[in-house]
Design a protein around this motif. Structure first.
Motif, PDB file in Angstrom:
ATOM      1  N   ALA A  16     -89.044  77.294   0.864  1.00 36.51           N
ATOM      2  CA  ALA A  16     -88.498  76.193   0.072  1.00 36.51           C
ATOM      3  C   ALA A  16     -89.276  74.886   0.239  1.00 36.51           C
ATOM      4  N   PRO A  18     -91.581  71.955  -0.405  1.00 36.93           N
ATOM      5  CA  PRO A  18     -92.099  71.489  -1.700  1.00 36.93           C
ATOM      6  C   PRO A  18     -93.594  71.729  -1.905  1.00 36.93           C
ATOM      7  N   ARG A  21     -94.347  75.268  -3.995  1.00 32.76           N
ATOM      8  CA  ARG A  21     -94.094  75.463  -5.431  1.00 32.76           C
ATOM      9  C   ARG A  21     -95.338  75.328  -6.302  1.00 32.76           C
ATOM     10  N   LEU A  24     -97.454  78.510  -5.974  1.00 32.37           N
ATOM     11  CA  LEU A  24     -96.831  79.683  -6.586  1.00 32.37           C
ATOM     12  C   LEU A  24     -96.823  79.595  -8.106  1.00 32.37           C
ATOM     13  N   ASP A  25     -96.634  78.404  -8.639  1.00 34.51           N
ATOM     14  CA  ASP A  25     -96.676  78.235 -10.097  1.00 34.51           C
ATOM     15  C   ASP A  25     -98.065  78.564 -10.641  1.00 34.51           C
ATOM     16  N   PRO A  46     -87.691  85.208  -1.363  1.00 34.50           N
ATOM     17  CA  PRO A  46     -88.251  84.170  -0.490  1.00 34.50           C
ATOM     18  C   PRO A  46     -87.847  84.339   0.979  1.00 34.50           C
TER      19      PRO A  46
END
Length: 173
Positions: A16, A18, A21, A24-25, A46
């Motif tokens: 989780a 920040p 993200r 992974l995007d 996750p």
């Protein structure tokens, strides 16, 4: 754990965090570019990357994640490496190899003796990395990769437990 090497800062994080993200995007976008619409990024929970059975490491440059990867438990002796990824602007500099070595160190520290991983047939750079870092292909390497659904590799880890690094302890703390 956070430590620096010649390529940047290696930081163990939770799924989780920040910083995870954006990486992974970008990985999901590349999977779609190479394979078309797919659900690959939703195949692993996750929580699988949480200690004590797994971990997620990022390679940071200037506070931004430029590479990363994770490992998770298959069984008591075997870990699976997932999501080894380098941002497109930072490729061809050895960052994926740095992440892979750190994941292997952490897997030994977590008590695993074998690593398995898969990559897609449209990722020849990943297959090349695994072949040059001692992973044994578990598929017919003479076959046209485009005819295979995925490429599986395995590596037996070496190193005594005394030499292992606990990925969840920060050096100097």
């Amino acid at each position: 754990m956070t430590r620096c090497d010649k390529t940047g800062e290696l930081r163990w994080v939770g799924p989780a965090d920040p910083l995870v993200r954006p990486l992974l995007d970008a990985l999901a976008a590349e999977y779609e570019l190479r394979y078309g619409p797919n659900d690959e990024m939703n195949t692993t929970a996750p929580a699988d990357f949480e200690p004590p059975d797994g971990g997620l490491v990022l390679l940071l440059d200037g506070g931004a994640a430029i590479a990363g990867g994770g490992f998770r438990r298959i069984d008591a002796a075997t870990a699976e490496i997932k999501r080894v990824w380098t941002h497109a602007a930072h490729r061809r500099r050895g960052h994926a190899r740095t992440v892979l070595v750190e994941l292997e160190r952490a897997a030994v520290g977590a008590g695993y003796r074998t690593i398995r991983l898969t990559t897609g047939p449209r990722q020849p750079e990943a297959a090349g990395l695994y072949l040059t870092t001692g992973y044994e292909p578990k598929y017919d390497i003479a076959a046209d990769p485009a005819t295979l659904p995925y490429l599986t590799f395995e590596k037996v880890l070496v190193g005594a437990a005394a030499d292992a690094v606990d990925p969840h302890v920060t050096a100097g703390d």
